[in-house]
Motif scaffolding. Sequence first.
Motif, PDB file in Angstrom:
ATOM      1  N   THR B 115       7.897   6.306 -24.758  1.00 21.11           N
ATOM      2  CA  THR B 115       7.395   4.938 -24.878  1.00 21.11           C
ATOM      3  C   THR B 115       6.338   4.812 -25.963  1.00 21.11           C
ATOM      4  OG1 THR B 115       5.932   5.474 -23.053  1.00 21.11           O
ATOM      5  CG2 THR B 115       7.910   4.230 -22.524  1.00 21.11           C
ATOM      6  N   ALA B 116       5.535   5.861 -26.154  1.00 21.53           N
ATOM      7  CA  ALA B 116       4.504   5.783 -27.179  1.00 21.53           C
ATOM      8  C   ALA B 116       5.135   5.632 -28.561  1.00 21.53           C
ATOM      9  CB  ALA B 116       3.627   7.031 -27.126  1.00 21.53           C
ATOM     10  N   LEU B 154       8.657  -5.133 -23.954  1.00 28.41           N
ATOM     11  CA  LEU B 154       9.292  -5.059 -22.627  1.00 28.41           C
ATOM     12  C   LEU B 154      10.788  -5.342 -22.697  1.00 28.41           C
ATOM     13  CD1 LEU B 154       6.560  -6.617 -20.311  1.00 28.41           C
ATOM     14  CD2 LEU B 154       7.001  -4.226 -20.889  1.00 28.41           C
ATOM     15  N   VAL B 155      11.204  -6.146 -23.677  1.00 26.84           N
ATOM     16  CA  VAL B 155      12.644  -6.337 -23.886  1.00 26.84           C
ATOM     17  C   VAL B 155      13.267  -4.997 -24.272  1.00 26.84           C
ATOM     18  CG1 VAL B 155      14.391  -7.390 -25.371  1.00 26.84           C
ATOM     19  CG2 VAL B 155      12.533  -8.781 -24.467  1.00 26.84           C
ATOM     20  N   PHE B 156      12.587  -4.284 -25.184  1.00 29.04           N
ATOM     21  CA  PHE B 156      13.060  -2.965 -25.601  1.00 29.04           C
ATOM     22  C   PHE B 156      13.214  -2.053 -24.387  1.00 29.04           C
ATOM     23  CE2 PHE B 156      12.102   1.443 -26.631  1.00 29.04           C
ATOM     24  CZ  PHE B 156      12.935   1.702 -27.707  1.00 29.04           C
ATOM     25  N   VAL B 157      12.175  -2.005 -23.576  1.00 25.73           N
ATOM     26  CA  VAL B 157      12.148  -1.065 -22.457  1.00 25.73           C
ATOM     27  C   VAL B 157      13.188  -1.441 -21.387  1.00 25.73           C
ATOM     28  CG1 VAL B 157      10.746  -0.346 -20.498  1.00 25.73           C
ATOM     29  CG2 VAL B 157       9.782  -0.342 -22.784  1.00 25.73           C
ATOM     30  N   GLY B 158      13.409  -2.730 -21.176  1.00 30.13           N
ATOM     31  CA  GLY B 158      14.243  -3.161 -20.046  1.00 30.13           C
ATOM     32  C   GLY B 158      15.713  -3.337 -20.355  1.00 30.13           C
ATOM     33  N   LEU B 159      16.058  -3.379 -21.654  1.00 30.57           N
ATOM     34  CA  LEU B 159      17.444  -3.686 -22.014  1.00 30.57           C
ATOM     35  C   LEU B 159      18.499  -2.833 -21.303  1.00 30.57           C
ATOM     36  CD1 LEU B 159      19.435  -5.285 -23.834  1.00 30.57           C
ATOM     37  CD2 LEU B 159      19.194  -3.439 -25.492  1.00 30.57           C
ATOM     38  N   GLY B 220       3.021   2.589 -22.024  1.00 34.88           N
ATOM     39  CA  GLY B 220       3.056   3.238 -23.336  1.00 34.88           C
ATOM     40  C   GLY B 220       3.521   2.355 -24.477  1.00 34.88           C
ATOM     41  N   SER B 221       4.626   1.646 -24.280  1.00 40.86           N
ATOM     42  CA  SER B 221       5.162   0.882 -25.398  1.00 40.86           C
ATOM     43  C   SER B 221       4.368  -0.404 -25.622  1.00 40.86           C
ATOM     44  CB  SER B 221       6.632   0.557 -25.146  1.00 40.86           C
ATOM     45  OG  SER B 221       6.749  -0.207 -23.978  1.00 40.86           O
TER      46      SER B 221
END
Lengths: 286, 285, 345
Positions: B115-116, B154-159, B220-221
């Motif tokens: 995530t970082a 969060l879009v990146f993380v949840g896709l 992290g992101s």
Amino acid sequence: MAHDTLQPDRVTSEGPLARGLLIATSLLFLLLILAMPLLAVFSEALRKGLPAFLDALKDEETFAAIRLTLLVAGISVPLNLVFGVAAAWTIAKFEFRGKAILSTLIDLPFSVSPVISGLVFVMLFGAQGYFGPLLASYGLQIIFAVPGLVLATIFVTFPFVARELIPLMQEQGNADEEAALSLGASGWQTFWHVTLPNIKWGLLYGVLLCNARAMGEFGAVSVVSGHIRGQTNTMPLQVEILYNEFNFMAAFAVAALLALLALVTLVLKSLLEYRFSAEIAASRRH
Amino acid sequence: MTLTSSKGWQFRQPSVLPGFRWTLGFTLVWLTLIVLVPLTGLFLKSSTLGWDAFWTLALEKRTLQALKISFGTAFLAALANVVFGTLLAWVLVRYRFPGKRIIDAMVDLPFALPTAVAGIALTTLYASKGWIGSLFAPLGIKIAFTPLGIVIALVFVGLPFVVRTVQPVLEELDREVEEAAATLGANRFQTIFRVLLPGLAPAVLTGFSLAFARGVGEYGSVIFIAGNVPFKSEIAPLLIVIKLEEFNYPAATAIAAVMLLLSFGLLFVINLIQAWSRRRYGYGA
Amino acid sequence: MDVKVQNIRKEFARFPALNDVSLDIRSGELIALLGPSGSGKTTLLRLIAGLETPTDGRIFFGEDDASKKTVQERNIGFVFQHYALFRHMTVLDNIGFGLKVRPKNRRPAKAEIRRRALELLDLVQLSGMENRYPNQLSGGQRQRVALARAMAVEPNVLLLDEPFGALDAQVRKDLRKWLRDIHDRTGHTTIFVTHDQEEALELADRVVVMSQGKIEQVGTPDEVYDTPNSPFVFGFIGESNGLKVTADHGGIRFNGKPLNMAAAPDKHGEALLYFRPQDIELIESGEDGLTGSVIATRRVAGTRHVELDLGSGTHVELEISTEQAARIDRNRVTFRPTRWKLFPV
């Protein structure tokens, strides 16, 4: 009966225009959200060329971070592997009361914020924690030390292997094991010669995902690490420190290594899905 | 080995397979040590604060605002993922185009990329001088260092959560159902919006909830792109870290306890919806 | 409505699924498309529905050329093998769907849609189940909902793909009678696909026997059973025996021996003789006829099946009454077909 799979069926598909539009939209979205960030990592890391990139990595603290990341993953992944197999055996092969609850509890870490995953161990073993003073009196340190990193990592990656194996083993059923037992095999022999070969690709798949998360975890380890340079900084933490010091070149160089790891993981994962789709499909459906 | 009690209550159904006691025992011990004890410890710790002190900490303005931002941005991001994730799943299942296999593999990138790394990459891209940010800057839209930046992260993380829950359901969808709609006179649009998408609703809802839950806790992101201005773009997990760094353990514990309760509540609701859907329609996701 | 299939050809990826098929279906008829899997019967049904496009040929509904219309425009009712009910809709919503998706100018009012759906639900004997979901119904009930849904649009023709294929034997028999009953009451032109000859013969006004993308025979159940016009139909419908014989000068010989059976005088050379196991008479061993050694006998319900080896690897099976069976020679049996047919090799 004879359904043609080659020629697109007019009745159940959209016109070429709609199709093109939908594909284009989703590809644009993917480009903006997924592909460009990945490209950005490598482009920033290689902005001044390959030698500069390698130079940026040549740093004692960075080496220490890499070693620490490998060490933490090297301890927590095998532990979760053993746990995952044991949990999957219990849940998939037996019917018992409270099975659904057990299954839910195993998944619990997935719904806990990484920061909280670290915090819980601070609360247990930190200076203010339940066992902090006791540990301190024996000179043992867990928080702001390697054991804390390992604990937080195990917590965060706890469900990975079990999640992968449970649906797979449930789908395979007990018949193979019962056959082996009826032929006189012992419990261990049955496990080694029958169960393990059946689940090996699913197991590898789970370990792969577990490892990617273990090496890349940020929030949880950030809370327990204390950011002691050269001692408790894993690679993701090192990225943060370098970035916050405006040392972007070095930050992206370490990030590029992690991104490479992610790419390797994705490639291996796709290969596994492609070659052993039947065995992995079971778990992907859940 | 049978664990039967005197009144015929049976702990487990008999089986010839060995190892139940060992594996169950090991699972329970490990689960207790790694997950249950630490989580219980957190709740115990927060309960020692006392009722009033706990709520004073939990309902502090800055905390409430941080929770609002975390839940709000996670909700928006999950919503965006419902639209694009479902579309992506549709495109991947239904259409053939060059590079499809690579695209399919790419969807899992957020699962694999630390995530970082995602955080600094997205920040670089969406900052006003970045490749994408510079396109929006002339329009007066700032993405990085605003709540909008948080949503992007969060879009990146949840896709993948949405895509990977909808995709298999879509794959198993029977073509006969679409043909049935067509024979009854429904045009393609009606078939998609009245038959296919409502049928996908449970899977989409699950994907939404997973992406939402992940987004709420994500750290992290987000911290790189958020700007972290208190009351504006400070997320709850960051506030926990800040309180920790101030050695304000009671506050950190209180916020964490509230977040955990909300997350577990969410998890519970998801399970209820799933069970309801399965009972009624015979399928969940 | 009349349905006319004209010289239809259908190729799937260059492999022909239907080869020059023509068929006339009269209004109000109940027609069975019968054949083994891969015979093209489902493809023909889907072509009539408009779910597939023919490579060649045309389909008429009455005077209308339906081949120019999309599946939506054809106004047909299709019952799928696995019913394809919409799982997220109640039974009533499923039945009303076809009316609800009509363009505004042809769409009945909400109350009218509901009334008609309830009426159909009554017709298929599922009154009171309108608020159930498909998942909460048994297989047979789902089948009936699927039929009601297909009939709700008042279709030109009702098409059913293996309508009873997914049901167990008892439900299947009940629904068969019931479908015939519904058909007689509503009078829809109905075409159904089946691989079960018993189902086709019991239910249909006319049976279309298909094999390898072609129509072998069209006729009433009596016609296709009593006077099959090809070895395939003989073999596919009911039990039959086939023998290689020679015909010359109006007589028939097997292995050179005359059988005392008359063939048309213009037939000469090798031919295939087909007869059903029960269409035979047992004769004295000295008379002209077929003689074979008994390999096995089996009791089947009220009759006995006797398997004979006629020599040169030819086996036949006879069906005789148990009284006859008690009287025959245990080793050798001589018989002559009473009803039979000769086909060219």
